[in-house]
Design a protein around this motif. Structure first.
Motif, PDB file in Angstrom:
ATOM      1  N   PHE A   1      -2.957  10.241 -15.509  1.00 16.40           N
ATOM      2  CA  PHE A   1      -1.907  11.164 -15.950  1.00 16.40           C
ATOM      3  C   PHE A   1      -2.439  12.112 -17.028  1.00 16.40           C
ATOM      4  CE2 PHE A   1       1.223   9.019 -13.540  1.00 16.40           C
ATOM      5  CZ  PHE A   1       2.433   9.696 -13.655  1.00 16.40           C
ATOM      6  N   LYS A   2      -3.256  11.598 -17.921  1.00 16.80           N
ATOM      7  CA  LYS A   2      -3.765  12.409 -19.021  1.00 16.80           C
ATOM      8  C   LYS A   2      -4.882  13.347 -18.578  1.00 16.80           C
ATOM      9  CE  LYS A   2      -2.613   9.075 -22.662  1.00 16.80           C
ATOM     10  NZ  LYS A   2      -3.144   8.137 -23.686  1.00 16.80           N
ATOM     11  N   SER A   3      -5.719  12.887 -17.650  1.00 20.64           N
ATOM     12  CA  SER A   3      -6.871  13.679 -17.238  1.00 20.64           C
ATOM     13  C   SER A   3      -6.580  14.584 -16.042  1.00 20.64           C
ATOM     14  CB  SER A   3      -8.040  12.755 -16.876  1.00 20.64           C
ATOM     15  OG  SER A   3      -7.753  12.043 -15.679  1.00 20.64           O
ATOM     16  N   GLY A   4      -5.590  14.208 -15.233  1.00 20.86           N
ATOM     17  CA  GLY A   4      -5.312  14.945 -14.006  1.00 20.86           C
ATOM     18  C   GLY A   4      -6.238  14.576 -12.859  1.00 20.86           C
ATOM     19  N   LYS A   5      -7.155  13.642 -13.113  1.00 20.31           N
ATOM     20  CA  LYS A   5      -8.089  13.228 -12.071  1.00 20.31           C
ATOM     21  C   LYS A   5      -7.406  12.267 -11.097  1.00 20.31           C
ATOM     22  CE  LYS A   5     -12.207  13.713 -14.996  1.00 20.31           C
ATOM     23  NZ  LYS A   5     -13.369  13.000 -15.605  1.00 20.31           N
ATOM     24  N   GLY A   6      -8.017  12.116  -9.925  1.00 28.78           N
ATOM     25  CA  GLY A   6      -7.467  11.220  -8.923  1.00 28.78           C
ATOM     26  C   GLY A   6      -7.938   9.789  -9.100  1.00 28.78           C
ATOM     27  N   VAL A   7      -7.354   8.906  -8.318  1.00 26.87           N
ATOM     28  CA  VAL A   7      -7.757   7.500  -8.264  1.00 26.87           C
ATOM     29  C   VAL A   7      -7.940   7.155  -6.792  1.00 26.87           C
ATOM     30  CG1 VAL A   7      -7.145   5.115  -8.776  1.00 26.87           C
ATOM     31  CG2 VAL A   7      -6.478   6.934 -10.366  1.00 26.87           C
ATOM     32  N   SER A   8      -9.147   6.819  -6.402  1.00 24.84           N
ATOM     33  CA  SER A   8      -9.434   6.525  -5.000  1.00 24.84           C
ATOM     34  C   SER A   8      -8.688   5.276  -4.534  1.00 24.84           C
ATOM     35  CB  SER A   8     -10.943   6.324  -4.806  1.00 24.84           C
ATOM     36  OG  SER A   8     -11.229   6.016  -3.453  1.00 24.84           O
ATOM     37  N   TRP A   9      -8.343   5.268  -3.252  1.00 24.02           N
ATOM     38  CA  TRP A   9      -7.617   4.135  -2.667  1.00 24.02           C
ATOM     39  C   TRP A   9      -8.339   2.815  -2.952  1.00 24.02           C
ATOM     40  CZ3 TRP A   9      -2.862   4.050  -0.593  1.00 24.02           C
ATOM     41  CH2 TRP A   9      -2.474   2.940   0.173  1.00 24.02           C
ATOM     42  N   GLY A  10      -9.636   2.813  -2.821  1.00 28.83           N
ATOM     43  CA  GLY A  10     -10.404   1.594  -3.012  1.00 28.83           C
ATOM     44  C   GLY A  10     -10.488   1.126  -4.444  1.00 28.83           C
ATOM     45  N   ASP A  11     -10.077   1.951  -5.402  1.00 23.18           N
ATOM     46  CA  ASP A  11     -10.129   1.575  -6.817  1.00 23.18           C
ATOM     47  C   ASP A  11      -8.852   0.914  -7.302  1.00 23.18           C
ATOM     48  OD1 ASP A  11     -12.689   2.554  -7.047  1.00 23.18           O
ATOM     49  OD2 ASP A  11     -12.063   4.532  -7.754  1.00 23.18           O
TER      50      ASP A  11
ATOM     51  N   PHE B   1      -3.979  -3.574  -0.622  1.00 24.36           N
ATOM     52  CA  PHE B   1      -4.471  -3.528   0.755  1.00 24.36           C
ATOM     53  C   PHE B   1      -3.701  -4.491   1.660  1.00 24.36           C
ATOM     54  CE2 PHE B   1      -8.221  -2.966  -2.169  1.00 24.36           C
ATOM     55  CZ  PHE B   1      -8.079  -1.594  -2.242  1.00 24.36           C
ATOM     56  N   CYS B   2      -3.524  -5.733   1.194  1.00 27.43           N
ATOM     57  CA  CYS B   2      -2.757  -6.679   2.016  1.00 27.43           C
ATOM     58  C   CYS B   2      -1.285  -6.285   2.018  1.00 27.43           C
ATOM     59  CB  CYS B   2      -2.936  -8.105   1.506  1.00 27.43           C
ATOM     60  SG  CYS B   2      -2.310  -8.415  -0.161  1.00 27.43           S
ATOM     61  N   GLY B   3      -0.784  -5.743   0.909  1.00 25.83           N
ATOM     62  CA  GLY B   3       0.615  -5.341   0.831  1.00 25.83           C
ATOM     63  C   GLY B   3       0.952  -4.209   1.783  1.00 25.83           C
ATOM     64  N   THR B   4       0.038  -3.233   1.882  1.00 31.72           N
ATOM     65  CA  THR B   4       0.259  -2.112   2.790  1.00 31.72           C
ATOM     66  C   THR B   4       0.346  -2.604   4.226  1.00 31.72           C
ATOM     67  OG1 THR B   4      -0.932  -0.615   1.296  1.00 31.72           O
ATOM     68  CG2 THR B   4      -0.672   0.096   3.585  1.00 31.72           C
ATOM     69  N   GLU B   5      -0.574  -3.499   4.607  1.00 33.01           N
ATOM     70  CA  GLU B   5      -0.548  -4.049   5.969  1.00 33.01           C
ATOM     71  C   GLU B   5       0.738  -4.841   6.208  1.00 33.01           C
ATOM     72  OE1 GLU B   5      -2.892  -7.281   8.801  1.00 33.01           O
ATOM     73  OE2 GLU B   5      -3.433  -7.056   6.692  1.00 33.01           O
ATOM     74  N   LYS B   6       1.111  -5.695   5.274  1.00 34.02           N
ATOM     75  CA  LYS B   6       2.292  -6.552   5.452  1.00 34.02           C
ATOM     76  C   LYS B   6       3.578  -5.725   5.508  1.00 34.02           C
ATOM     77  CE  LYS B   6       2.565 -10.465   3.111  1.00 34.02           C
ATOM     78  NZ  LYS B   6       2.571 -11.520   4.140  1.00 34.02           N
ATOM     79  N   PHE B   7       3.598  -4.596   4.816  1.00 34.87           N
ATOM     80  CA  PHE B   7       4.791  -3.760   4.812  1.00 34.87           C
ATOM     81  C   PHE B   7       4.923  -2.968   6.111  1.00 34.87           C
ATOM     82  CE2 PHE B   7       6.859   0.368   3.657  1.00 34.87           C
ATOM     83  CZ  PHE B   7       8.143  -0.145   3.525  1.00 34.87           C
TER      84      PHE B   7
ATOM     85  N   ALA C   1      -8.772   7.134  18.793  1.00 34.28           N
ATOM     86  CA  ALA C   1      -9.259   6.981  17.419  1.00 34.28           C
ATOM     87  C   ALA C   1      -8.066   6.807  16.497  1.00 34.28           C
ATOM     88  CB  ALA C   1     -10.082   8.194  17.001  1.00 34.28           C
ATOM     89  N   ASP C   2      -8.089   5.751  15.687  1.00 36.60           N
ATOM     90  CA  ASP C   2      -7.037   5.487  14.699  1.00 36.60           C
ATOM     91  C   ASP C   2      -7.636   5.767  13.331  1.00 36.60           C
ATOM     92  OD1 ASP C   2      -4.885   4.634  13.242  1.00 36.60           O
ATOM     93  OD2 ASP C   2      -4.872   2.586  14.010  1.00 36.60           O
ATOM     94  N   ILE C   3      -7.254   6.899  12.742  1.00 37.99           N
ATOM     95  CA  ILE C   3      -7.874   7.375  11.499  1.00 37.99           C
ATOM     96  C   ILE C   3      -7.105   6.831  10.294  1.00 37.99           C
ATOM     97  CG2 ILE C   3      -8.695   9.393  10.252  1.00 37.99           C
ATOM     98  CD1 ILE C   3      -9.835   8.990  13.124  1.00 37.99           C
ATOM     99  N   GLY C   4      -7.854   6.354   9.279  1.00 37.77           N
ATOM    100  CA  GLY C   4      -7.208   5.742   8.127  1.00 37.77           C
ATOM    101  C   GLY C   4      -6.538   4.443   8.514  1.00 37.77           C
ATOM    102  N   CYS C   5      -7.248   3.627   9.299  1.00 33.68           N
ATOM    103  CA  CYS C   5      -6.633   2.457   9.934  1.00 33.68           C
ATOM    104  C   CYS C   5      -6.353   1.309   8.980  1.00 33.68           C
ATOM    105  CB  CYS C   5      -7.523   1.970  11.072  1.00 33.68           C
ATOM    106  SG  CYS C   5      -9.150   1.361  10.525  1.00 33.68           S
TER     107      CYS C   5
ATOM    108  N   GLY D   1     -11.106   2.177  15.255  1.00 30.90           N
ATOM    109  CA  GLY D   1     -10.426   2.386  13.980  1.00 30.90           C
ATOM    110  C   GLY D   1     -11.404   2.841  12.921  1.00 30.90           C
ATOM    111  N   TYR D   2     -11.057   3.928  12.218  1.00 28.10           N
ATOM    112  CA  TYR D   2     -11.907   4.462  11.155  1.00 28.10           C
ATOM    113  C   TYR D   2     -11.162   4.425   9.819  1.00 28.10           C
ATOM    114  CZ  TYR D   2     -14.790   6.490  14.906  1.00 28.10           C
ATOM    115  OH  TYR D   2     -15.576   6.675  16.017  1.00 28.10           O
ATOM    116  N   ASP D   3     -11.881   4.026   8.779  1.00 31.59           N
ATOM    117  CA  ASP D   3     -11.323   4.080   7.427  1.00 31.59           C
ATOM    118  C   ASP D   3     -12.472   4.248   6.444  1.00 31.59           C
ATOM    119  OD1 ASP D   3      -8.363   3.146   6.199  1.00 31.59           O
ATOM    120  OD2 ASP D   3     -10.027   2.985   4.786  1.00 31.59           O
ATOM    121  N   PHE D   4     -12.215   4.966   5.356  1.00 31.11           N
ATOM    122  CA  PHE D   4     -13.313   5.179   4.397  1.00 31.11           C
ATOM    123  C   PHE D   4     -13.470   4.015   3.426  1.00 31.11           C
ATOM    124  CE2 PHE D   4     -10.059   5.730   1.583  1.00 31.11           C
ATOM    125  CZ  PHE D   4      -9.987   6.847   0.769  1.00 31.11           C
ATOM    126  N   HIS D   5     -12.564   3.022   3.474  1.00 27.92           N
ATOM    127  CA  HIS D   5     -12.643   1.857   2.589  1.00 27.92           C
ATOM    128  C   HIS D   5     -13.308   0.701   3.338  1.00 27.92           C
ATOM    129  CE1 HIS D   5     -10.771  -1.698   0.388  1.00 27.92           C
ATOM    130  NE2 HIS D   5     -11.564  -1.104  -0.482  1.00 27.92           N
TER     131      HIS D   5
END
Length: 359
Positions: free
Chosen positions: A132-142, A148-154, A185-189, A209-213
């Motif tokens: 919030f202070k820097s305006g920088k992003g936070v990668s999904w993997g961080d 990760f398990c929550g997203t799948e279960k939801f 192709a399932d992108i961001g699987c 299935g492709y994912d960058f994580h």
């Protein structure tokens, strides 16, 4: 006149009490979140569903847990209206509707998975404060691993209920291609829930299935192996450069808005598809204006978007940051800018927009 008296004269007491009442309700909702996760992990909801009216000792014995903790857990659940309390026998039970929300793994409205993802948001408060202070992003993997398990279960219950029976049939000619033998192709699987569901339903087709994580890709591959599927592979890959061509279907399940350059992802997809191929874009349900999204669903998705989706996009090149409530109008513009000639809403659910884009 005292300062406090001046302030008091400016306050609408009725509005204040309404707001305080709302916040007490919200405080209870926030506090019970970890108990929902514990109820799921320890099998308390499922055991309660199976046994019918039961007491804390019987439930604790059945689940290998401590009676005193279970007794308090049951009280919190009953006070929340999540389970039923029978005071004459000091027993608890679940209605069929409550079981659908909390314990039935095949229910399309199973909601417990969302709380794992919410848990990750609390774990990530410190890194998000810096963002919030820097305006920088936070990668999904961080983010915390609960995400990760929550997203799948939801998402899995909705995908399992709708993907094969409703969403794919709503696309022009796609099901026939997959029955005969298509390439998908399932992108961001992520953990591969959507990919596995499709691969099981269409054994003649090839699914990638492709994912960058990398951690999610490894998890997905293990699940596919466990399911004994031979027509599916998972690879680390980016939406703007995933390999292969002549795909009959390229799918983005609840992930296009997370991408830094969704227009670039669409441009690459257009090149990767067959001339008569289809792009399936599943996105969180949203209208096109903030005012229209000021409802319980919009509230939840804006909150997830603040902590997860927007920082994910900002961590990547371009950083368009569509957010989880982008709406169909913005998504259509992304698809058109990405080179798609046709775009339509194929169908919808209370939680998702199902969009079709064609070259």
């Amino acid at each position: 006149m005292e300062v406090n008296e001046k302030i008091s004269m400016q306050v609408d007491e009725e509005k204040l009490h309404v707001l305080l009442g709302k916040m007490v309700t919200e405080m209870g909702a926030a506090a019970i979140g970890p108990l929902i996760i514990l109820g799921d992990r320890l099998g308390l909801y499922k055991a309660l569903e199976d046994f019918g009216p039961t007491g804390s000792k019987q439930l604790a014995d059945a689940t290998g847990t401590s009676e005193r903790y279970v007794r308090e857990w049951l009280a919190a659940q009953a006070a929340s209206g999540y389970i039923e309390y029978h005071p004459e026998k000091e027993q608890f039970s679940m209605t069929k509707e409550q079981a659908m929300v909390f314990s039935d793994p095949n229910s399309p409205v199973l909601m417990t998975g969302a709380y794992y993802a919410i848990s990750s948001m609390y774990h990530d408060e410190e890194i998000m404060e810096k963002a919030f202070k820097s305006g920088k992003g936070v990668s999904w993997g961080d983010h915390h691993s609960c995400l990760f398990c929550g997203t799948e279960k939801f998402f899995r219950p909705s995908y399992k209920t709708n993907l094969v029976s409703n969403w794919l049939p709503a696309l022009d000619g796609v099901v026939d291609k997959l029955k005969k033998g298509g390439k998908v192709a399932d992108i961001g699987c992520g953990h591969g829930a959507s990919t596995i569901i499709m691969a099981e339903a269409f054994p003649n087709s090839e699914f990638i299935g492709y994912d960058f994580h990398e951690g999610s890709v490894n998890h997905a591959a293990a699940d596919a192996k466990k399911a004994g599927l031979k027509n599916i592979t998972f690879k680390v890959g980016n939406a703007k450069n995933f390999p292969g061509k002549d795909y009959d279907l390229v799918a983005f399940f609840d992930c296009l808005h997370d991408m830094g350059d969704p227009v670039g992802a669409c441009k690459h997809t257009v090149k990767a598809l067959k001339p008569d191929g289809t792009c399936l874009i599943v996105e969180p349900y949203a209208n096109d204006s903030l005012l229209e999204n000021m409802n319980p669903v919009g509230r939840a998705f804006y909150s997830f978007s603040t902590m997860l989706c927007t920082p994910s996009s900002l961590s990547q090149e371009v950083g368009l940051a569509l957010g989880a409530q982008a709406g169909e109008k913005k998504l259509k513009q992304v698809a058109i800018d990405g080179g798609f000639a046709r775009f339509r809403r194929a169908t919808e659910t209370p939680f998702n927009l199902i969009l079709e884009a064609r070259p």
